[in-house]
Design a protein around this motif. Structure first.
Motif, PDB file in Angstrom:
ATOM      1  N   ARG A 149      32.851  34.934  40.272  1.00 46.13           N
ATOM      2  CA  ARG A 149      33.367  36.226  40.741  1.00 46.13           C
ATOM      3  C   ARG A 149      32.221  37.241  40.775  1.00 46.13           C
ATOM      4  NH1 ARG A 149      36.909  33.247  41.622  1.00 46.13           N
ATOM      5  NH2 ARG A 149      39.171  33.522  41.369  1.00 46.13           N
ATOM      6  N   THR A 150      32.411  38.285  41.600  1.00 50.12           N
ATOM      7  CA  THR A 150      31.392  39.326  41.737  1.00 50.12           C
ATOM      8  C   THR A 150      31.932  40.665  41.259  1.00 50.12           C
ATOM      9  OG1 THR A 150      30.374  38.225  43.639  1.00 50.12           O
ATOM     10  CG2 THR A 150      29.887  40.569  43.348  1.00 50.12           C
ATOM     11  N   ILE A 151      31.245  41.269  40.309  1.00 54.37           N
ATOM     12  CA  ILE A 151      31.570  42.631  39.857  1.00 54.37           C
ATOM     13  C   ILE A 151      30.634  43.578  40.602  1.00 54.37           C
ATOM     14  CG2 ILE A 151      31.637  44.219  37.897  1.00 54.37           C
ATOM     15  CD1 ILE A 151      33.709  41.996  37.732  1.00 54.37           C
ATOM     16  N   SER A 152      31.198  44.414  41.468  1.00 54.69           N
ATOM     17  CA  SER A 152      30.361  45.290  42.293  1.00 54.69           C
ATOM     18  C   SER A 152      29.910  46.535  41.542  1.00 54.69           C
ATOM     19  CB  SER A 152      31.102  45.688  43.569  1.00 54.69           C
ATOM     20  OG  SER A 152      32.326  46.308  43.258  1.00 54.69           O
ATOM     21  N   ASP A 153      30.718  46.987  40.571  1.00 59.46           N
ATOM     22  CA  ASP A 153      30.314  48.179  39.811  1.00 59.46           C
ATOM     23  C   ASP A 153      31.149  48.299  38.541  1.00 59.46           C
ATOM     24  OD1 ASP A 153      28.866  50.434  39.218  1.00 59.46           O
ATOM     25  OD2 ASP A 153      29.877  51.750  40.644  1.00 59.46           O
ATOM     26  N   ILE A 154      30.577  48.926  37.541  1.00 61.96           N
ATOM     27  CA  ILE A 154      31.293  49.288  36.310  1.00 61.96           C
ATOM     28  C   ILE A 154      30.865  50.695  35.942  1.00 61.96           C
ATOM     29  CG2 ILE A 154      31.689  48.780  33.864  1.00 61.96           C
ATOM     30  CD1 ILE A 154      31.023  45.868  34.422  1.00 61.96           C
ATOM     31  N   VAL A 181      36.667  52.648  31.037  1.00 62.29           N
ATOM     32  CA  VAL A 181      35.788  51.632  31.623  1.00 62.29           C
ATOM     33  C   VAL A 181      36.434  51.189  32.932  1.00 62.29           C
ATOM     34  CG1 VAL A 181      34.636  49.417  31.317  1.00 62.29           C
ATOM     35  CG2 VAL A 181      35.077  50.873  29.314  1.00 62.29           C
ATOM     36  N   ASP A 182      35.847  51.613  34.058  1.00 62.73           N
ATOM     37  CA  ASP A 182      36.365  51.274  35.383  1.00 62.73           C
ATOM     38  C   ASP A 182      35.559  50.124  35.960  1.00 62.73           C
ATOM     39  OD1 ASP A 182      38.520  53.284  36.125  1.00 62.73           O
ATOM     40  OD2 ASP A 182      36.935  54.622  35.442  1.00 62.73           O
ATOM     41  N   ILE A 183      36.260  49.042  36.304  1.00 63.03           N
ATOM     42  CA  ILE A 183      35.621  47.819  36.785  1.00 63.03           C
ATOM     43  C   ILE A 183      36.070  47.550  38.222  1.00 63.03           C
ATOM     44  CG2 ILE A 183      35.283  45.362  36.349  1.00 63.03           C
ATOM     45  CD1 ILE A 183      36.019  45.890  33.433  1.00 63.03           C
ATOM     46  N   TYR A 184      35.104  47.329  39.110  1.00 60.17           N
ATOM     47  CA  TYR A 184      35.378  47.145  40.536  1.00 60.17           C
ATOM     48  C   TYR A 184      34.941  45.754  40.982  1.00 60.17           C
ATOM     49  CZ  TYR A 184      35.504  52.285  40.420  1.00 60.17           C
ATOM     50  OH  TYR A 184      35.791  53.600  40.113  1.00 60.17           O
TER      51      TYR A 184
END
Length: 287
Positions: A149-154, A181-184
């Motif tokens: 999976r790819t996390i684009s921003d935190i 904590v916002d995870i995108y």
């Protein structure tokens, strides 16, 4: 016949998750019941009822999405008048017949940490490690075909209580200001965010070093899965789901109505707080 996507807000506290389960109250079951009751759908197969994703028991939402086809023009507030107060339609969008809400461009989850003993700099350091594409096999309970999976921003922010909350609820100044904590990312595995947050907390407390985080994200082939315990679902919110080329129109009245329900919940919590605080004070006065 038109196909419509609806953005759903719900307080997960009194639901056994999103997905339908026999003899249990779930978000999906409530939605289907009331859409049928109002004549929007009949047969789920014919209406091509679809969901964006399942949330666990206790998880909240401001942006989960469903879609279906109906001969009837979708009226958001007609549906909301039928639904219970802890689940409401917030927005709608016309979509093509082939639209599948599962395939999103971006999802945003927010986890709220209520701790004062976390090293804020360390939280940001571990966030940088999680960004990008990784093998998240250690961060899910299920065996799936692919765990990449790819996390684009935190984004991590310590949030001060807003002034109007302090005015309405004077005792709130004694509570801990939460860390958001916002995870995108495009998609997430089951329990992935809550397991990630366990690692964030362990690093923030000094119980885990950053090298170990790297190892968890790059496990050796055929290595046994790491036992990462999930954090509580109560502090997780599915904030939004975004689709390429689809613009949702938010209903002002529906949003105000949902906000009113949340304020009423806060009022009840404040009363509960005051009662327990009074009992504690009385017990202290006994000796």
């Amino acid at each position: 016949m038109k196909r419509t996507a609806l953005k759903i807000g719900y307080i997960g506290t009194n639901f056994h998750g999103f997905q339908r389960q026999p003899d249990l109250r779930t978000v999906e079951e409530e939605l289907i019941y009331h859409l049928r009751k109002l004549g929007y759908i009949d047969d789920l197969k014919k209406s091509r009822f679809r969901i964006a994703g399942r949330t666990d028991a206790g998880v909240h939402s401001l942006g989960n999405v469903i879609s279906f086809q109906s001969e009837k023009e979708v009226r958001v507030n007609e549906i909301n008048n039928s639904l219970p107060d802890d689940i409401q339609i917030l927005a709608k969008a016309p979509v093509r017949f082939g639209f599948k809400p599962r395939y999103a461009e971006m999802r945003q989850y927010r986890y709220m940490l209520f701790r004062e003993d976390l090293d804020f700099d360390k939280l940001n350091e571990v966030a940088e490690i999680f960004k990008g594409t990784h093998n998240f096999t250690n961060f899910t309970k299920r065996f799936q075909k692919t765990t990449t999976r790819t996390i684009s921003d935190i984004k991590i922010n310590k949030v001060e209580l807003e002034d109007f909350h302090k005015k309405e609820f004077p005792n709130l100044h004694d509570t801990i200001s939460p860390i958001f904590v916002d995870i995108y990312g495009e998609s997430f595995l089951w329990n992935m965010v809550r397991k990630m947050m366990r690692v964030f907390v362990d690093v923030g407390l000094g119980k885990m070093d950053l090298d170990r985080v790297e190892e968890l994200l790059n496990p050796e082939e055929n290595a046994p899965r790491a036992n990462i315990k999930v954090l509580e679902p109560d502090y997780l919110i599915l904030m939004d789901i975004v689709y390429d080329g689809i613009k949702f129109t938010y209903d002002d009245y529906a949003c105000r109505r949902f906000k009113k329900e949340l304020v009423n919940n806060l009022t009840n919590l404040q009363r509960d707080y005051a009662i327990k605080e009074s009992i504690i004070k009385s017990l202290n006065d006994l000796h």
